[in-house]
Design a protein around this motif. Structure first.
Motif, PDB file in Angstrom:
ATOM      1  N   ALA A   8      56.902  28.012  57.900  1.00  0.00           N
ATOM      2  CA  ALA A   8      57.880  26.330  57.598  1.00  0.00           C
ATOM      3  C   ALA A   8      58.098  26.197  56.033  1.00  0.00           C
ATOM      4  O   ALA A   8      58.742  25.458  55.690  1.00  0.00           O
ATOM      5  N   GLY A   9      57.208  25.767  55.958  1.00  0.00           N
ATOM      6  CA  GLY A   9      56.097  25.000  55.384  1.00  0.00           C
ATOM      7  C   GLY A   9      56.618  25.367  53.580  1.00  0.00           C
ATOM      8  O   GLY A   9      56.780  24.796  52.409  1.00  0.00           O
ATOM      9  N   ALA A  10      56.544  27.048  53.400  1.00  0.00           N
ATOM     10  CA  ALA A  10      56.990  28.093  52.493  1.00  0.00           C
ATOM     11  C   ALA A  10      58.613  27.762  52.389  1.00  0.00           C
ATOM     12  O   ALA A  10      58.969  28.061  51.058  1.00  0.00           O
ATOM     13  N   GLY A  11      59.230  27.768  53.617  1.00  0.00           N
ATOM     14  CA  GLY A  11      60.701  27.906  53.493  1.00  0.00           C
ATOM     15  C   GLY A  11      60.978  26.575  52.658  1.00  0.00           C
ATOM     16  O   GLY A  11      61.785  26.636  52.250  1.00  0.00           O
ATOM     17  N   ILE A  12      60.614  26.046  52.792  1.00  0.00           N
ATOM     18  CA  ILE A  12      60.372  24.532  52.799  1.00  0.00           C
ATOM     19  C   ILE A  12      61.010  24.112  51.611  1.00  0.00           C
ATOM     20  O   ILE A  12      61.657  23.881  50.192  1.00  0.00           O
ATOM     21  N   ALA A  13      59.372  24.428  50.596  1.00  0.00           N
ATOM     22  CA  ALA A  13      58.963  24.914  49.312  1.00  0.00           C
ATOM     23  C   ALA A  13      59.737  25.298  48.642  1.00  0.00           C
ATOM     24  O   ALA A  13      60.799  25.146  47.404  1.00  0.00           O
ATOM     25  N   ARG A  14      60.269  26.537  49.132  1.00  0.00           N
ATOM     26  CA  ARG A  14      61.175  27.548  48.204  1.00  0.00           C
ATOM     27  C   ARG A  14      62.516  26.860  48.805  1.00  0.00           C
ATOM     28  O   ARG A  14      63.159  27.080  47.141  1.00  0.00           O
ATOM     29  N   ALA A  15      63.667  26.484  49.991  1.00  0.00           N
ATOM     30  CA  ALA A  15      64.624  25.430  49.205  1.00  0.00           C
ATOM     31  C   ALA A  15      65.031  24.291  48.426  1.00  0.00           C
ATOM     32  O   ALA A  15      66.106  24.278  47.419  1.00  0.00           O
ATOM     33  N   ALA A  49      59.757  30.568  64.922  1.00  0.00           N
ATOM     34  CA  ALA A  49      59.979  32.376  64.630  1.00  0.00           C
ATOM     35  C   ALA A  49      58.451  32.247  64.661  1.00  0.00           C
ATOM     36  O   ALA A  49      57.782  33.568  65.434  1.00  0.00           O
ATOM     37  N   ASN A  50      58.056  32.040  63.927  1.00  0.00           N
ATOM     38  CA  ASN A  50      56.191  31.877  63.723  1.00  0.00           C
ATOM     39  C   ASN A  50      55.519  32.123  64.977  1.00  0.00           C
ATOM     40  O   ASN A  50      54.039  32.860  65.229  1.00  0.00           O
ATOM     41  N   ARG A  82      70.124  31.183  70.767  1.00  0.00           N
ATOM     42  CA  ARG A  82      69.161  32.554  71.700  1.00  0.00           C
ATOM     43  C   ARG A  82      67.964  33.584  70.131  1.00  0.00           C
ATOM     44  O   ARG A  82      68.022  34.304  70.062  1.00  0.00           O
ATOM     45  N   ARG A  83      68.027  32.332  69.330  1.00  0.00           N
ATOM     46  CA  ARG A  83      67.031  32.484  68.924  1.00  0.00           C
ATOM     47  C   ARG A  83      65.666  31.142  68.661  1.00  0.00           C
ATOM     48  O   ARG A  83      66.601  30.585  68.240  1.00  0.00           O
ATOM     49  N   PRO A  84      64.326  32.167  67.733  1.00  0.00           N
ATOM     50  CA  PRO A  84      64.162  30.760  67.357  1.00  0.00           C
ATOM     51  C   PRO A  84      64.627  30.093  65.707  1.00  0.00           C
ATOM     52  O   PRO A  84      65.308  31.230  65.455  1.00  0.00           O
ATOM     53  N   GLY A  85      63.554  29.037  65.482  1.00  0.00           N
ATOM     54  CA  GLY A  85      64.066  28.981  64.063  1.00  0.00           C
ATOM     55  C   GLY A  85      63.336  29.958  63.101  1.00  0.00           C
ATOM     56  O   GLY A  85      61.948  30.534  63.462  1.00  0.00           O
ATOM     57  N   THR A  86      63.615  29.487  61.415  1.00  0.00           N
ATOM     58  CA  THR A  86      62.987  30.199  60.740  1.00  0.00           C
ATOM     59  C   THR A  86      63.284  29.382  59.415  1.00  0.00           C
ATOM     60  O   THR A  86      63.211  28.584  59.429  1.00  0.00           O
TER      61      THR A  86
END
Length: 247
Positions: free
Chosen positions: A18-25, A194-195, A210-214
Protein backbone atom coordinates in the motif's frame (compact mmCIF):
# COMPACT_ATOMS: atom_id res chain seq x y z
CA UNK A 1 -8.96 18.37 -9.74
CA UNK A 2 -6.71 16.72 -7.12
CA UNK A 3 -3.68 18.51 -8.57
CA UNK A 4 -0.74 18.26 -6.15
CA UNK A 5 1.79 20.17 -8.23
CA UNK A 6 4.02 22.29 -6.01
CA UNK A 7 3.39 20.15 -2.95
CA UNK A 8 5.91 17.90 -1.23
CA UNK A 9 5.03 14.65 0.52
CA UNK A 10 6.61 12.04 2.71
CA UNK A 11 5.19 8.50 2.74
CA UNK A 12 6.50 6.09 5.35
CA UNK A 13 6.72 2.37 4.70
CA UNK A 14 6.52 3.19 0.99
CA UNK A 15 8.88 0.51 -0.29
CA UNK A 16 6.14 -2.02 -0.97
CA UNK A 17 2.42 -2.80 -0.98
CA UNK A 18 0.00 0.00 0.00
CA UNK A 19 2.81 2.44 0.80
CA UNK A 20 4.26 2.08 -2.67
CA UNK A 21 0.82 2.62 -4.17
CA UNK A 22 0.40 5.81 -2.14
CA UNK A 23 3.79 7.17 -3.20
CA UNK A 24 3.10 6.41 -6.87
CA UNK A 25 -0.34 8.01 -6.75
CA UNK A 26 0.84 11.22 -5.08
CA UNK A 27 3.70 11.56 -7.56
CA UNK A 28 1.36 10.96 -10.50
CA UNK A 29 -0.71 13.94 -9.32
CA UNK A 30 2.39 16.16 -9.29
CA UNK A 31 3.71 15.95 -5.73
CA UNK A 32 7.41 15.55 -5.03
CA UNK A 33 7.64 12.50 -2.79
CA UNK A 34 10.02 11.24 -0.13
CA UNK A 35 9.82 7.45 -0.31
CA UNK A 36 10.67 6.10 3.12
CA UNK A 37 11.29 2.50 4.02
CA UNK A 38 13.34 0.74 6.65
CA UNK A 39 14.98 -1.24 3.81
CA UNK A 40 16.99 1.06 1.53
CA UNK A 41 16.70 -1.18 -1.52
CA UNK A 42 12.91 -1.07 -1.42
CA UNK A 43 12.84 2.72 -1.12
CA UNK A 44 15.33 3.00 -4.00
CA UNK A 45 13.24 0.75 -6.25
CA UNK A 46 9.99 2.66 -5.75
CA UNK A 47 11.73 6.01 -6.16
CA UNK A 48 13.27 4.84 -9.43
CA UNK A 49 9.89 3.62 -10.65
CA UNK A 50 8.35 7.03 -9.94
CA UNK A 51 11.16 8.90 -11.68
CA UNK A 52 10.98 6.56 -14.69
CA UNK A 53 7.30 7.50 -14.98
CA UNK A 54 8.19 11.20 -15.02
CA UNK A 55 7.60 11.98 -11.36
CA UNK A 56 9.81 13.42 -8.64
CA UNK A 57 10.91 11.19 -5.77
CA UNK A 58 13.85 10.62 -3.47
CA UNK A 59 14.45 7.54 -1.32
CA UNK A 60 15.16 7.80 2.40
CA UNK A 61 15.78 4.79 4.59
CA UNK A 62 15.17 5.51 8.26
CA UNK A 63 13.32 4.18 11.28
CA UNK A 64 10.21 6.21 12.14
CA UNK A 65 10.56 5.25 15.81
CA UNK A 66 13.80 7.27 16.06
CA UNK A 67 12.94 10.96 16.44
CA UNK A 68 16.40 12.20 15.48
CA UNK A 69 16.31 10.18 12.25
CA UNK A 70 12.87 11.55 11.39
CA UNK A 71 14.00 15.13 11.95
CA UNK A 72 17.15 14.58 9.89
CA UNK A 73 15.07 13.18 7.02
CA UNK A 74 12.68 16.15 7.10
CA UNK A 75 15.64 18.55 7.03
CA UNK A 76 17.18 16.68 4.10
CA UNK A 77 13.88 16.70 2.19
CA UNK A 78 13.55 20.45 2.69
CA UNK A 79 17.04 20.92 1.28
CA UNK A 80 16.43 18.57 -1.68
CA UNK A 81 13.05 20.01 -2.67
CA UNK A 82 13.68 23.63 -1.75
CA UNK A 83 10.57 23.86 0.42
CA UNK A 84 9.04 22.26 3.47
CA UNK A 85 7.02 19.04 3.48
CA UNK A 86 3.30 19.79 3.46
CA UNK A 87 1.85 16.28 3.03
CA UNK A 88 2.54 13.56 5.58
CA UNK A 89 1.30 10.00 5.08
CA UNK A 90 2.26 7.69 7.93
CA UNK A 91 1.78 4.23 6.47
CA UNK A 92 4.55 2.26 8.22
CA UNK A 93 2.84 0.19 10.87
CA UNK A 94 4.10 -3.39 11.06
CA UNK A 95 7.40 -3.96 12.85
CA UNK A 96 9.40 -7.16 12.48
CA UNK A 97 7.51 -8.50 15.49
CA UNK A 98 4.09 -6.88 15.60
CA UNK A 99 3.00 -8.90 18.60
CA UNK A 100 0.82 -11.43 16.82
CA UNK A 101 -0.68 -13.99 19.16
CA UNK A 102 -3.22 -14.46 21.91
CA UNK A 103 -2.49 -11.79 24.50
CA UNK A 104 -2.33 -14.21 27.42
CA UNK A 105 0.58 -15.98 25.68
CA UNK A 106 2.61 -12.88 24.84
CA UNK A 107 5.70 -12.02 26.82
CA UNK A 108 5.69 -8.36 27.93
CA UNK A 109 8.89 -7.83 25.94
CA UNK A 110 6.71 -8.03 22.80
CA UNK A 111 4.19 -5.38 23.84
CA UNK A 112 6.15 -2.28 22.90
CA UNK A 113 7.04 -2.62 19.20
CA UNK A 114 3.55 -2.11 17.70
CA UNK A 115 2.99 0.97 19.86
CA UNK A 116 6.40 2.41 18.99
CA UNK A 117 5.88 2.27 15.24
CA UNK A 118 2.20 3.20 15.11
CA UNK A 119 1.71 5.72 17.90
CA UNK A 120 5.16 7.09 18.68
CA UNK A 121 6.11 6.90 15.00
CA UNK A 122 3.15 9.15 14.20
CA UNK A 123 4.09 11.52 17.02
CA UNK A 124 7.67 11.74 15.75
CA UNK A 125 6.55 12.53 12.20
CA UNK A 126 3.84 14.99 13.11
CA UNK A 127 6.16 16.86 15.46
CA UNK A 128 8.75 17.18 12.68
CA UNK A 129 6.41 18.70 10.07
CA UNK A 130 3.49 20.35 11.83
CA UNK A 131 5.13 23.66 12.69
CA UNK A 132 5.98 24.53 9.10
CA UNK A 133 2.56 23.38 7.88
CA UNK A 134 0.80 25.67 10.34
CA UNK A 135 3.12 28.57 9.57
CA UNK A 136 2.43 28.18 5.84
CA UNK A 137 -1.33 27.91 6.34
CA UNK A 138 -1.69 24.59 4.49
CA UNK A 139 -0.97 20.96 5.22
CA UNK A 140 -2.31 17.43 5.04
CA UNK A 141 -1.76 14.63 7.53
CA UNK A 142 -3.01 11.16 6.56
CA UNK A 143 -2.62 8.28 8.98
CA UNK A 144 -3.06 4.74 7.66
CA UNK A 145 -4.88 2.52 10.13
CA UNK A 146 -6.81 -0.74 10.15
CA UNK A 147 -10.27 -2.03 10.82
CA UNK A 148 -8.74 -3.88 13.77
CA UNK A 149 -8.60 -0.54 15.60
CA UNK A 150 -12.38 -0.63 16.10
CA UNK A 151 -13.49 -4.23 15.52
CA UNK A 152 -12.46 -6.90 17.99
CA UNK A 153 -10.95 -10.13 16.73
CA UNK A 154 -9.80 -13.47 18.11
CA UNK A 155 -6.96 -13.66 15.57
CA UNK A 156 -4.15 -12.51 17.88
CA UNK A 157 -4.24 -8.83 16.90
CA UNK A 158 -4.78 -7.21 20.30
CA UNK A 159 -1.45 -5.35 20.36
CA UNK A 160 -1.68 -4.22 16.75
CA UNK A 161 -5.31 -3.19 17.16
CA UNK A 162 -4.59 -1.29 20.36
CA UNK A 163 -1.74 0.63 18.74
CA UNK A 164 -3.96 1.57 15.79
CA UNK A 165 -6.76 2.63 18.15
CA UNK A 166 -4.29 4.87 19.95
CA UNK A 167 -3.05 6.60 16.82
CA UNK A 168 -6.59 7.17 15.57
CA UNK A 169 -7.32 9.03 18.80
CA UNK A 170 -4.12 11.04 18.43
CA UNK A 171 -5.04 12.13 14.89
CA UNK A 172 -8.54 13.19 15.97
CA UNK A 173 -7.09 15.51 18.60
CA UNK A 174 -4.41 16.83 16.24
CA UNK A 175 -7.11 17.72 13.71
CA UNK A 176 -8.72 20.06 16.23
CA UNK A 177 -5.45 21.73 17.13
CA UNK A 178 -4.32 22.44 13.57
CA UNK A 179 -7.65 23.01 11.80
CA UNK A 180 -7.59 26.80 12.32
CA UNK A 181 -4.25 26.92 10.47
CA UNK A 182 -5.47 25.30 7.25
CA UNK A 183 -4.07 21.88 8.11
CA UNK A 184 -6.23 18.75 7.99
CA UNK A 185 -5.63 15.42 9.70
CA UNK A 186 -7.51 12.24 8.83
CA UNK A 187 -7.17 8.48 9.18
CA UNK A 188 -7.75 5.88 6.47
CA UNK A 189 -8.60 2.50 7.97
CA UNK A 190 -7.83 -0.34 5.58
CA UNK A 191 -9.53 -3.67 5.21
CA UNK A 192 -7.92 -6.83 3.88
CA UNK A 193 -5.15 -6.05 1.39
CA UNK A 194 -4.06 -8.22 -1.52
CA UNK A 195 -0.57 -8.82 -0.12
CA UNK A 196 -2.08 -10.45 2.97
CA UNK A 197 -5.18 -12.02 1.46
CA UNK A 198 -4.01 -15.40 0.24
CA UNK A 199 -6.47 -17.21 -2.02
CA UNK A 200 -9.17 -18.51 0.31
CA UNK A 201 -12.53 -17.86 -1.41
CA UNK A 202 -14.32 -17.95 1.94
CA UNK A 203 -12.35 -14.86 3.00
CA UNK A 204 -13.37 -12.97 -0.15
CA UNK A 205 -17.03 -13.90 0.36
CA UNK A 206 -17.06 -11.68 3.45
CA UNK A 207 -16.14 -8.65 1.33
CA UNK A 208 -18.99 -7.01 -0.59
CA UNK A 209 -16.76 -6.36 -3.61
CA UNK A 210 -15.48 -9.97 -3.45
CA UNK A 211 -11.85 -8.92 -3.63
CA UNK A 212 -9.12 -7.54 -1.37
CA UNK A 213 -7.78 -4.02 -1.61
CA UNK A 214 -4.90 -3.05 -3.88
CA UNK A 215 -2.14 -0.46 -3.60
CA UNK A 216 -3.97 1.52 -6.29
CA UNK A 217 -7.17 1.58 -4.20
CA UNK A 218 -5.30 2.99 -1.24
CA UNK A 219 -3.32 5.47 -3.32
CA UNK A 220 -6.48 6.93 -4.87
CA UNK A 221 -8.08 7.49 -1.47
CA UNK A 222 -4.97 9.16 -0.11
CA UNK A 223 -4.76 11.46 -3.13
CA UNK A 224 -8.20 12.80 -2.24
CA UNK A 225 -7.34 13.31 1.43
CA UNK A 226 -4.09 15.06 0.46
CA UNK A 227 -5.70 17.31 -2.13
CA UNK A 228 -6.83 20.94 -1.92
CA UNK A 229 -10.38 19.67 -2.54
CA UNK A 230 -10.36 17.89 0.85
CA UNK A 231 -10.02 21.12 2.84
CA UNK A 232 -13.31 20.50 4.70
CA UNK A 233 -12.52 16.88 5.54
CA UNK A 234 -10.71 16.62 8.85
CA UNK A 235 -10.77 14.66 12.09
CA UNK A 236 -12.33 11.66 10.37
CA UNK A 237 -11.58 7.96 10.17
CA UNK A 238 -12.61 6.70 6.74
CA UNK A 239 -13.08 2.98 6.15
CA UNK A 240 -11.60 1.58 2.93
CA UNK A 241 -12.51 -2.08 3.10
CA UNK A 242 -14.57 -3.13 0.08
CA UNK A 243 -17.69 -3.23 2.23
CA UNK A 244 -16.46 -5.92 4.60
CA UNK A 245 -17.61 -3.68 7.46
CA UNK A 246 -20.22 -0.98 6.93
CA UNK A 247 -21.00 2.10 9.03
Amino acid sequence: MFDLSGHTAIVTGAGQNAGAGIARALAAQGAAVVVNDLVAERADAVSSEIRDAGGTAIPMAFDVTELSSVRDAVDKARSEFGRHLDILVHNAGIPADFGHGQFRTLDPSRWRAPVEINLFGAMNLVSAVIGEMCDAGWGRIVQISSGSARVGSDQGLSLYGASKSGVEGFIRHISQEVGPFGVTANTLALGLQANAAGSNPEVFSRIATRRPGTPEDVGAAVVYLASPEASWMTGQTLNLNGGSVTT
